[in-house]
Design an enzyme around this catalytic site. Structure first.
Site, PDB file in Angstrom:
ATOM      1  N   LYS A 130     127.198  47.226  35.071  1.00 17.30           N
ATOM      2  CA  LYS A 130     126.333  46.268  35.780  1.00 17.30           C
ATOM      3  C   LYS A 130     125.765  45.311  34.752  1.00 17.30           C
ATOM      4  CE  LYS A 130     124.679  45.365  39.918  1.00 17.30           C
ATOM      5  NZ  LYS A 130     125.304  45.512  41.241  1.00 17.30           N
ATOM      6  N   ASP A 170     126.138  39.809  42.725  1.00 19.50           N
ATOM      7  CA  ASP A 170     125.072  40.673  43.239  1.00 19.50           C
ATOM      8  C   ASP A 170     123.951  39.709  43.635  1.00 19.50           C
ATOM      9  OD1 ASP A 170     124.163  43.673  43.418  1.00 19.50           O
ATOM     10  OD2 ASP A 170     122.469  42.720  42.452  1.00 19.50           O
TER      11      ASP A 170
END
Ligand code: NDP
Length: 451
Positions: A130, A170
């Site tokens: 991430k 995201d």
């Protein structure tokens, strides 16, 4: 839970807390996994012997870098960029980039840790990672967003690649940002590869990728309802958020016959007792994606609706709840309100939106509850399908991708049931998802030795 399991969990968490002080979101995510996986490891000593969980809570690599850029008026700005490459036991690191002022190392470590389990559940060869920045794209011009993305990618490009690490979008990173990031990667490396997912349709993107997280979450909820012999037909749904995940969760709910009552953003929620139908949702998509407006504008357009400033939608009575905005957006009190009002299924579209206390309320009430790492895995799964299409240099039809997505969500649901079914028949989806996700990664780590 037995006293000895509890003692092992407490000792393990004390160590994690000591090594990751000031990282509350990461500690919260690890705690949830530890509570379900440590009792499982007690019955499977090979994982203890190889110290798998201890290794899994330590990212393989964490990159933190300066991102300088200039505003339209020529002022120099500095943001912080991150990429947490968490685990590559089953494939290249894969996970989104988040651009939001609340981004910290703790937030990205929690997201990266969850991603390892989620990606394992998809059945695809995807490791977990991430990244992101504390940059806020809101209120910036397209040119400012482009300069930021180019500066961010100038450093990130050294660390990623189609067989190494494949980021996606995201919060705050949608099609526009992926475009600017991809353009800069291509320019720096002089190669056209599937290094990012969520790409535009004309340059390697997959049909259904924008829809996939929201659609997949609702497919998963439908599977949960089916275990009780029920469907969405005639049910009411409360959704938080109005971004990518919320929009397509709403679309699929409406498609399956549910009445969508709410959507929200960080300023409050709208409640439309008549239901948000396809035409109203189209208006919201236009508002959020093209005009970049606020959800409260909905009530000027549709006067039967009300706007509740500074509030979240969980007090509205419904059969199904879909938290689709951000972490820790549904607390104990709000969970109790949902249960008291007759909610029977809670399916997370966002990552870790329910607090541990809220999850406890759902468990006690035997409400069907799915954690995001299982129910929102459709997004990354479809990113995996985008990678396959890029490697094969082909493009599947929307129907083909959608049907693969549906099958993957059914498969994830079956894995959760296999590991999460209690003696009384109630499915603990948290335990199921954590153990099923853990086993595949853990076995691969054992196969690959101490690395
Ligand atoms: P978007 O940026 O498209 O939308 C985010 C939505 O959540 C907006 O409505 C935003 O409101 C709201 N929001 C963001 N931060 C906060 C906050 N601190 N408090 C209240 N509301 C907030 O993001 P996505 O829809 O892509 O992501 C939503 C969630 O889903 C995240 O948890 C993400 O990690 C998760 N997710 C996303 C996937 C994807 O494919 N996109 C895949 C799997 C999970 P506002 O505009 O006011 O900020």
């Amino acid at each position: 839970m037995s006293q000895s399991h509890q003692a092992q969990i407490d000792a393990f968490m004390a160590q994690v807390a000591a090594q990751n002080a000031h990282e509350p979101e990461f500690i919260q995510a690890v705690q949830e996994v530890a509570e379900t996986v440590i009792p499982f490891i007690a019955d499977h000593p090979q994982y203890a012997k190889h110290r798998i969980l201890e290794r899994m809570v330590e990212p393989e690599r964490t990159i933190i870098f300066r991102v300088p850029w200039t505003t339209d008026s020529g002022e120099v700005q500095i943001n912080r960029g991150y990429r947490v490459e968490f685990n590559s036991a089953i494939g290249p690191y894969k996970g989104g980039l988040r651009f939001h002022p609340t981004v910290t190392l703790s937030v990205l470590k929690f997201l990266g840790f969850e991603q390892v389990f989620k990606n394992s559940l998809t059945t695809l060869p995807l490791g977990g990672g991430k990244g992101g920045s504390d940059f806020n794209p809101k209120g910036k011009s397209d040119a400012e967003v482009m300069r930021f993305c180019q500066s961010f990618m100038t450093e990130l490009s050294r660390h990623i690649g189609p067989n190494t690490d494949v980021p996606a979008g995201d919060i705050g990173v949608g099609g526009r940002e992926i475009g600017y990031l991809f353009g800069q990667y291509k320019r720096l490396r002089n190669e056209f590869t599937g290094v990012l997912t969520g790409k535009g349709r004309n340059w390697g993107g997959s049909l259904i990728r924008p829809e996939a997280t929201g659609y997949g979450t609702v497919y998963f909820a439908a599977e949960m309802l089916a275990t009780k012999g029920q469907s969405f037909e005639g049910k009411s749904a409360v959704i938080s958020g109005s971004g990518n995940v919320a929009q397509y969760a709403a679309e699929k709910c409406i498609h399956m016959g549910a009445k969508v009552l709410t959507m929200s953003d960080s300023k409050g929620f709208i409640h439309d007792p008549a239901g948000i139908d396809h035409a109203k949702l189209q208006w919201i998509m236009d508002l959020k994606n093209k005009r970049r407006g606020r959800i409260q504008e909905y009530v000027n357009q549709f006067p039967g609706a009300t706007f509740h400033a500074g509030q979240r939608p969980w007090g509205i009575a419904c059969h199904a709840a879909f938290p689709c905005a951000t972490q820790n957006e549904l607390n104990e009190e709000e969970a109790q309100a949902l249960v008291n009002n007759g909610c029977i299924v809670v399916t997370e579209g966002a990552n870790m939106p329910s607090t541990p206390e809220a999850i406890e309320v759902f468990n006690k009430a035997k409400v069907l509850f799915a954690p995001g790492k299982a129910s929102n895995a459709g997004g990354v799964a479809t990113s995996g399908l985008e990678m396959s299409q890029n490697s094969l240099r082909i493009s599947w039809s929307g129907e083909e991708v959608d049907s693969r997505l549906l099958n993957i969500m059914k498969d994830i649901h079956s894995q959760c049931v296999a590991y999460g079914k209690n003696a009384d028949g109630h499915v603990d989806y948290v335990r199921g998802a954590n153990i099923a996700g853990f086993v595949k990664v853990a076995d691969s780590m054992i196969d690959q030795g101490v690395v």
